[in-house]
Each structure stands twice: as C-alpha cells, then as structure tokens.
Design a protein around this motif. Structure first.
Motif, PDB file in Angstrom:
ATOM      1  N   ARG A  49       0.830  -1.203   0.000  1.00 25.10           N
ATOM      2  CA  ARG A  49       0.000   0.000   0.000  1.00 25.10           C
ATOM      3  C   ARG A  49       0.865   1.254   0.000  1.00 25.10           C
ATOM      4  O   ARG A  49       0.549   2.244  -0.673  1.00 25.10           O
ATOM      5  CB  ARG A  49      -0.944  -0.011   1.201  1.00 25.10           C
ATOM      6  CG  ARG A  49      -1.954   1.118   1.170  1.00 25.10           C
ATOM      7  CD  ARG A  49      -2.981   1.003   2.269  1.00 25.10           C
ATOM      8  NE  ARG A  49      -2.434   1.356   3.574  1.00 25.10           N
ATOM      9  CZ  ARG A  49      -3.163   1.425   4.688  1.00 25.10           C
ATOM     10  NH1 ARG A  49      -4.444   1.141   4.649  1.00 25.10           N
ATOM     11  NH2 ARG A  49      -2.613   1.759   5.826  1.00 25.10           N
ATOM     12  N   ARG A  52       2.187   1.825  -3.449  1.00 32.17           N
ATOM     13  CA  ARG A  52       1.137   2.322  -4.339  1.00 32.17           C
ATOM     14  C   ARG A  52       0.859   3.799  -4.060  1.00 32.17           C
ATOM     15  O   ARG A  52       0.609   4.580  -4.992  1.00 32.17           O
ATOM     16  CB  ARG A  52      -0.134   1.499  -4.173  1.00 32.17           C
ATOM     17  CG  ARG A  52      -1.219   1.891  -5.178  1.00 32.17           C
ATOM     18  CD  ARG A  52      -2.378   0.920  -5.161  1.00 32.17           C
ATOM     19  NE  ARG A  52      -3.002   0.801  -3.845  1.00 32.17           N
ATOM     20  CZ  ARG A  52      -2.934  -0.278  -3.081  1.00 32.17           C
ATOM     21  NH1 ARG A  52      -2.263  -1.341  -3.464  1.00 32.17           N
ATOM     22  NH2 ARG A  52      -3.542  -0.309  -1.899  1.00 32.17           N
ATOM     23  N   LEU A 118      -5.023   0.289 -10.038  1.00 29.36           N
ATOM     24  CA  LEU A 118      -5.525   0.677  -8.736  1.00 29.36           C
ATOM     25  C   LEU A 118      -6.472  -0.406  -8.243  1.00 29.36           C
ATOM     26  O   LEU A 118      -7.255  -0.953  -9.019  1.00 29.36           O
ATOM     27  CB  LEU A 118      -6.285   2.002  -8.813  1.00 29.36           C
ATOM     28  CG  LEU A 118      -5.477   3.279  -8.984  1.00 29.36           C
ATOM     29  CD1 LEU A 118      -6.408   4.466  -9.205  1.00 29.36           C
ATOM     30  CD2 LEU A 118      -4.582   3.533  -7.769  1.00 29.36           C
ATOM     31  N   PRO A 119      -6.447  -0.711  -6.965  1.00 29.95           N
ATOM     32  CA  PRO A 119      -7.387  -1.707  -6.449  1.00 29.95           C
ATOM     33  C   PRO A 119      -8.777  -1.114  -6.309  1.00 29.95           C
ATOM     34  O   PRO A 119      -8.954   0.104  -6.364  1.00 29.95           O
ATOM     35  CB  PRO A 119      -6.805  -2.043  -5.076  1.00 29.95           C
ATOM     36  CG  PRO A 119      -6.161  -0.755  -4.643  1.00 29.95           C
ATOM     37  CD  PRO A 119      -5.588  -0.148  -5.910  1.00 29.95           C
ATOM     38  N   ALA A 120      -9.758  -1.977  -6.128  1.00 29.34           N
ATOM     39  CA  ALA A 120     -11.073  -1.496  -5.723  1.00 29.34           C
ATOM     40  C   ALA A 120     -10.970  -0.930  -4.309  1.00 29.34           C
ATOM     41  O   ALA A 120     -10.038  -1.252  -3.560  1.00 29.34           O
ATOM     42  CB  ALA A 120     -12.085  -2.637  -5.774  1.00 29.34           C
ATOM     43  N   ARG A 121     -11.911  -0.089  -3.946  1.00 29.38           N
ATOM     44  CA  ARG A 121     -11.927   0.478  -2.587  1.00 29.38           C
ATOM     45  C   ARG A 121     -12.397  -0.608  -1.627  1.00 29.38           C
ATOM     46  O   ARG A 121     -13.585  -0.874  -1.506  1.00 29.38           O
ATOM     47  CB  ARG A 121     -12.862   1.692  -2.518  1.00 29.38           C
ATOM     48  CG  ARG A 121     -12.978   2.299  -1.104  1.00 29.38           C
ATOM     49  CD  ARG A 121     -11.656   2.835  -0.647  1.00 29.38           C
ATOM     50  NE  ARG A 121     -11.746   3.513   0.649  1.00 29.38           N
ATOM     51  CZ  ARG A 121     -11.241   3.030   1.783  1.00 29.38           C
ATOM     52  NH1 ARG A 121     -10.646   1.842   1.796  1.00 29.38           N
ATOM     53  NH2 ARG A 121     -11.327   3.717   2.915  1.00 29.38           N
ATOM     54  N   ASP A 122     -11.444  -1.225  -0.970  1.00 33.74           N
ATOM     55  CA  ASP A 122     -11.752  -2.316  -0.048  1.00 33.74           C
ATOM     56  C   ASP A 122     -12.110  -1.715   1.310  1.00 33.74           C
ATOM     57  O   ASP A 122     -11.359  -1.834   2.280  1.00 33.74           O
ATOM     58  CB  ASP A 122     -10.562  -3.266   0.059  1.00 33.74           C
ATOM     59  CG  ASP A 122     -10.897  -4.540   0.808  1.00 33.74           C
ATOM     60  OD1 ASP A 122     -12.102  -4.766   1.077  1.00 33.74           O
ATOM     61  OD2 ASP A 122      -9.972  -5.294   1.128  1.00 33.74           O
ATOM     62  N   GLY A 171     -10.886   7.795  -1.620  1.00 36.20           N
ATOM     63  CA  GLY A 171     -11.106   6.680  -0.716  1.00 36.20           C
ATOM     64  C   GLY A 171     -11.303   7.045   0.734  1.00 36.20           C
ATOM     65  O   GLY A 171     -11.858   6.269   1.504  1.00 36.20           O
ATOM     66  N   THR A 192      -5.382   5.425   0.275  1.00 36.54           N
ATOM     67  CA  THR A 192      -6.618   4.711  -0.057  1.00 36.54           C
ATOM     68  C   THR A 192      -7.147   5.069  -1.448  1.00 36.54           C
ATOM     69  O   THR A 192      -8.279   4.730  -1.787  1.00 36.54           O
ATOM     70  CB  THR A 192      -7.717   4.988   0.989  1.00 36.54           C
ATOM     71  OG1 THR A 192      -7.903   6.398   1.105  1.00 36.54           O
ATOM     72  CG2 THR A 192      -7.353   4.406   2.341  1.00 36.54           C
ATOM     73  N   SER A 194      -8.178   4.641  -5.004  1.00 34.72           N
ATOM     74  CA  SER A 194      -8.671   3.376  -5.555  1.00 34.72           C
ATOM     75  C   SER A 194      -9.363   3.632  -6.885  1.00 34.72           C
ATOM     76  O   SER A 194      -9.493   4.777  -7.337  1.00 34.72           O
ATOM     77  CB  SER A 194      -9.690   2.743  -4.580  1.00 34.72           C
ATOM     78  OG  SER A 194      -9.242   2.786  -3.241  1.00 34.72           O
ATOM     79  N   ASP A 196     -13.044   2.779  -8.192  1.00 35.72           N
ATOM     80  CA  ASP A 196     -14.302   2.216  -7.703  1.00 35.72           C
ATOM     81  C   ASP A 196     -15.429   3.214  -7.960  1.00 35.72           C
ATOM     82  O   ASP A 196     -15.269   4.167  -8.738  1.00 35.72           O
ATOM     83  CB  ASP A 196     -14.185   1.895  -6.210  1.00 35.72           C
ATOM     84  CG  ASP A 196     -15.001   0.668  -5.817  1.00 35.72           C
ATOM     85  OD1 ASP A 196     -16.190   0.597  -6.193  1.00 35.72           O
ATOM     86  OD2 ASP A 196     -14.460  -0.206  -5.117  1.00 35.72           O
TER      87      ASP A 196
END
Length: 284
Positions: A49, A52, A118-122, A171, A192, A194, A196
């Motif tokens: 993280r 990123r 980018l990841p999804a907003r987990d 995020g 954070t 993301s 999403d």
C-alpha cells in the motif's frame, strides 16, 4: 502503532526519530523532521500500500492535481515497518473547508485510469485486522456483530448500480485530508486512492453530516461545489452502512491502550445495534 516503536524505526532509517515531531498516530505514525514528513506503517503487510501511495503521488503530479509530493521515490522496509518520505507542505493558512475538498474531488474524479492498476476500494477489508489488533479489549459479541455486519454490507455493496461513472477516487475524502496552504488546497493521505464507485468519496461527507456534526450549511457548500448530492442516490444507505461498520472497527484497534477509544467503540456499536442513525459519534 506505538510512538516509541515508531521513533525507533525512524532512528533505524537514519531519520532522527528522537527529535521528530509527531503529527498523527493511527494506521501510520506520521512525523515531521526538518523539511520532510515521514510515515511509518504499522506492519510489513502494508508495504504494498505504501508503494502504491507513492505511485499515486507521482501520477497526480503528472496530471497537475494539487496533492502531496514524495521526497523519495520508493518505500523502505525498516525493522518490519514500511517507511515513506514526503516533502513537507508549507504551513496551512486556514482550516480546509468541505468545499475545498469538493473542488479537489471533481478534479480527481475527472481523471482517466492511471498507467498502473488501482485496487477497488476495499472499505471493509481492514475490519478483521482492526478487530484482531483490538484483541480481548473489546467484547467478543461486539466483534462478532461487526464481522456479520461487514459480510452483509459487502454483499449488498457488490450489487450496487452507480449513478456516476466509476473511476479513480480518494477513498477517505474528508477535509482533514486536505491541506489549505498559501498556494491553495492540496490533497494529502493518498494511501486509499482506488478505482471504484465515485459515490464512495461523497458518502463520507454525508456521514459526517449525520454522525459527526457537520453543519447543514457546510454540507450544502460541499454538494454545491461538487454539483451533486449523493443522498439522492438509492445506494447511499448501503455505502453509508459499510463505512459505519469500518469506522467502528477502526476505533477498536486503539481500545487496548486508550480508554477513550474503548468508550467510543462501545458507543458506536450500541448505536448500530439499536438502529439509532442520528446518534452523534466523536472523531477519533
């Protein structure tokens, strides 16, 4: 994250932990040392993280979005803790306002996807870790309740139909993550960011109005500056419920060492159990 441990990590990184000024102590310990700001992550698992976040900062700089800038291009893993180094921002000239945040979100939400993934907003992904860190300090029944609530909202959120086109989001879109300096407001705390539903960024302020005492006028300025009120979207209650669940679990991690955190955790869980959607929560 323990302050003394974080200072030891700073010393091990050659960043003079003893003389650094502590700015924040939460998911990260954040220190100011000279013209730098240093973030020390809680555990090695957060290294990805941290890396990123640095990539996001470089991308936003290239896109011309006002945001915090890195002083070192890569994260370090020091004594099992991720460390990132940032340029210190000029002193704030005033507190950041909700409308400042809205303007920055409009700019961010207008961007296409970056050249990296980018990841999804987990939003609910930290619940288990935060409850694990809380350990025996919280009632096991409360922890079980939050786990069940997490699972239910995760399923509901997965089926939402957005109103806005999905894409990059901050995020954790709160005025505290905006720094109003002499050259204008800039986004900070990019960990954070993301890809999403854009609605994630807008529900945060709706929850601030409902739970944390944000005045109606300030919320109105936010929606006017952004151009839309997320409360008009039928999925708002689902994302709000998910964020409330995450917010409860986030406070729990501080309960073992802080009686105020334990009291706030119990208060929040009680309001969720009774369905009291207007109970005032206290920022922590």
């Amino acid at each position: 994250m323990d302050e003394a441990l974080a200072r030891d990590v700073l010393d091990a990184a050659g960043l003079t932990g003893g003389s650094a000024l502590l700015l924040a102590l939460g998911e990260n310990a954040v220190f100011r040392t000279g013209d730098l700001v240093v973030k020390v992550g809680r555990e090695a698992a957060l290294l990805e993280r941290a890396e990123r976040e640095l990539a996001v900062a470089a991308w936003l700089e290239q896109a011309g979005i006002p945001a915090v800038r890195a002083a070192e291009p890569a994260a370090r893993l020091v004594s099992g803790h991720p460390v990132t180094v940032w340029r210190r921002l000029p002193d704030a000239v005033r507190p950041a306002a909700p409308a400042d945040l809205a303007v920055l979100l409009r700019q961010l939400h207008a961007l296409p996807a970056p050249p990296f993934t980018l990841p999804a907003r987990d939003l609910l992904g930290g619940v288990e870790r935060w409850l694990r860190l809380a350990g025996d300090a919280v009632d096991p029944a409360d922890a079980a309740y939050l786990r069940a609530r997490r699972d239910a909202y995760a399923d509901e959120a997965a089926g939402l139909t957005p109103c806005l086109p999905p894409g990059p989001i901050h995020g954790d879109a709160l005025p505290r993550n905006v720094h109003a300096g002499p050259d204008g407001p800039v986004l900070v705390d990019l960990e954070t960011v993301s890809a999403d539903l854009r609605e994630h960024d807008l529900v945060v302020m709706a929850l601030s109005r409902d739970r944390y005492g944000l005045p109606d006028a300030a919320y109105g300025e936010f929606t006017a500056a952004y151009g839309w009120d997320v409360r008009d979207w039928e999925g708002c209650a689902v994302l709000r419920g998910a964020r409330e669940t995450a917010s409860c679990a986030w406070v729990a991690q501080h309960a073992p060492a802080n009686p105020r955190a334990l009291a706030e955790f119990r208060h929040r869980v009680a309001s969720l159990r009774t369905g009291d959607t207007a109970a005032r929560w206290h920022a922590f």
